[in-house]
Design an enzyme around this catalytic site. Structure first.
Site, PDB file in Angstrom:
ATOM      1  N   HIS A 179      -3.193  11.598   4.443  1.00 44.07           N
ATOM      2  CA  HIS A 179      -1.773  11.281   4.562  1.00 44.07           C
ATOM      3  C   HIS A 179      -0.961  12.571   4.635  1.00 44.07           C
ATOM      4  CE1 HIS A 179       2.232   9.827   3.090  1.00 44.07           C
ATOM      5  NE2 HIS A 179       1.922   8.829   3.899  1.00 44.07           N
ATOM      6  N   SER A 382     -12.691  -1.579   5.970  1.00 46.87           N
ATOM      7  CA  SER A 382     -11.297  -1.443   6.368  1.00 46.87           C
ATOM      8  C   SER A 382     -10.721  -2.756   6.888  1.00 46.87           C
ATOM      9  CB  SER A 382     -11.174  -0.372   7.458  1.00 46.87           C
ATOM     10  OG  SER A 382      -9.862  -0.281   7.958  1.00 46.87           O
TER      11      SER A 382
END
Length: 461
Positions: A179, A382
């Site tokens: 991130h 995911s």
């Protein structure tokens, strides 16, 4: 030379919904020219704050403001129906039961475990939430410390701060898929940072990590592990990272591991036969977002660390009768109540059902894309489906997709239904014929791997 992809100017999506909304809402705002001498202070774009006139009826003004808010609510409802690309769960209607709490200004300033003279706080709810996450991540009540943050970025700031205070000369290692807050943290904390390459899946490349650790053996390592990367939803291999540190000669007191679980922190714990991230392993802290998979209606998060580390930054503040142990001073006292509420409603069983539904829907979307010959990828742990980037900006805005290079993605959150995915697929497949015509779609082999690329070159491999 890169291929030119024409923009579909005749998109049946029509004008961006917000454009229509803004025009309608502006019609309800009083004419700024009627505001007299102070008009130059009031003029702004779109939703300027308009000072009430002395002779104006308060009831009429409240009615006027309510109309604007109601229309904005309708706008949000319409946009939520096409909300596919961002990591936020839009199933929030059950929180209306807590609306009466908005009449109070609730502030959780200071340490959540310390009593305060300030009575309007929700720290009992906060500690209840923290205890739940401590159990989830395998650390005893008397061994952990944590707090409810303003979101994943603040949680990352706190986790890396503890690592830096514990190992002042440490180097921050984080993958290129991390991130963006991690690189901001390195700049703001003035830490040396090594960016680690990633595999096509988005997972940290531990071979590159090994090479860079060996180049800096004389300095401690502060490692950021991502549990669900922002764009591909990849989960870094914690066990392999720990093994790599050991192989490079780093003892337990020479490294600190922070786990950024903002995206998949509510997914991985509910999967069978997959490696878990837990305090039973040599990690220092874990962070998670509350407004993403959990669906709190305001940005919030949780940071959990080992209790023995918090003394590194704790300072007594007399006038708040508490200890300064958090990044923020004043803290949102409503968000812990909202998190506590939804955890009590859903519990472990309800969250597990949400995970199973999201994974099933993500696999369905991936299957349909593959069947249509569209390059796409879905990591095993995911709920993020990556596919070729639509060349039509209007299409991207309508479905609120996140894009990176040649890629776009859909995050299959709990609010995403099969019906919503069917509408998206119908729109994508129909317009894709217009976008490309005789021009081939882009090759995504370098982005998602040859086995996931459906371009003219790799489709038959």
């Amino acid at each position: 030379m890169a291929s030119h992809f024409p923009v579909n100017k005749l998109s049946t999506n029509g004008a961006e919904p917000s454009d229509h909304y803004d025009r309608e809402a502006m019609m309800m705002i009083p004419d700024q020219n009627d505001m007299g001498e102070e008009s130059n202070l009031q003029v702004g774009e779109d939703f300027a704050v308009v000072e009430p006139k002395d002779e104006e009826c308060s009831v009429e003004r409240l009615h006027h403001l309510s109309k604007i808010v109601t229309q904005f609510q309708d706008h949000l409802r319409e946009r939520a129906s096409n909300y596919l690309g961002y990591p936020g769960n839009q199933n929030c209607s059950h929180y209306l039961a807590l609306s009466t709490l908005l009449q109070f200004n609730i502030n959780n300033a200071g340490d959540p475990f310390k009593k305060s003279d300030h009575g309007l706080h929700s720290k009992k709810f906060e500690v209840g939430v923290l205890d739940w996450f401590a159990r989830l991540w395998g650390i005893d009540k008397d061994e952990y410390w944590g707090y409810v943050t303003n979101g994943g970025t603040e949680s990352n700031f706190h986790g890396i701060l503890l690592g830096r205070e514990l190992l002042p000369n440490g180097i921050l290692y984080t993958s290129e898929e991390s991130h963006y807050s991690l690189f901001k943290i390195a700049r703001m904390y003035r830490m040396d940072c090594e960016t680690i390459a990633s595999l096509a899946t988005g997972e940290m490349d531990c071979d590159d990590l090994r090479d860079k650790l060996l180049m800096n053996k004389d300095r401690p390592a502060i490692i950021n592990i991502t549990i669900g990367t922002t764009f591909k939803g990849a989960v870094d291999d914690l066990d392999l990272v720990v093994q790599t540190l050991t192989d490079c000669g780093f003892s337990d007191n020479q490294f600190y591991i922070h786990c950024d679980a903002a995206i998949s922190g509510f997914v991985v714990p509910f999967l069978k036969q997959v490696p878990k991230f837990t305090f039973k392993k040599p990690i220092g802290s874990v962070s998670i977002s509350g407004h993403k998979f959990l669906g709190c209606p305001m940005p919030c998060g949780v940071l959990i660390t080992r209790r023995r580390y918090i003394n590194l930054i704790s300072r007594s503040i007399e006038y708040i009768a508490s200890f300064d142990t958090t990044i923020a001073g004043s803290r949102n006292g409503h968000s812990p109540i909202f998190m506590w509420y939804v955890l009590n409603i859903k519990g472990w069983k309800g969250l597990k059902q949400d995970v199973e539904k999201c994974r099933k829907n993500a696999r369905y979307l991936r299957h349909r894309l593959k069947k249509e010959g569209i390059s796409s990828m879905l990591n095993e742990m995911s709920i993020t489906v990556v596919f070729e980037r639509p060349p039509d900006n209007e299409f991207v805005r309508h479905w609120q997709l996140q894009c990176l290079g040649n890629m776009a993605h859909v995050l299959v959150m709990p609010h995403v239904t099969v019906e919503m995915l069917e509408r998206f697929l119908y729109d994508l497949i129909r317009k894709r014929k217009t976008w490309y015509g005789k021009v081939h779609p882009p090759c995504l082999a370098e982005d998602v791997g040859i086995c996931n690329c459906a371009c003219a070159v790799h489709a038959c491999i």
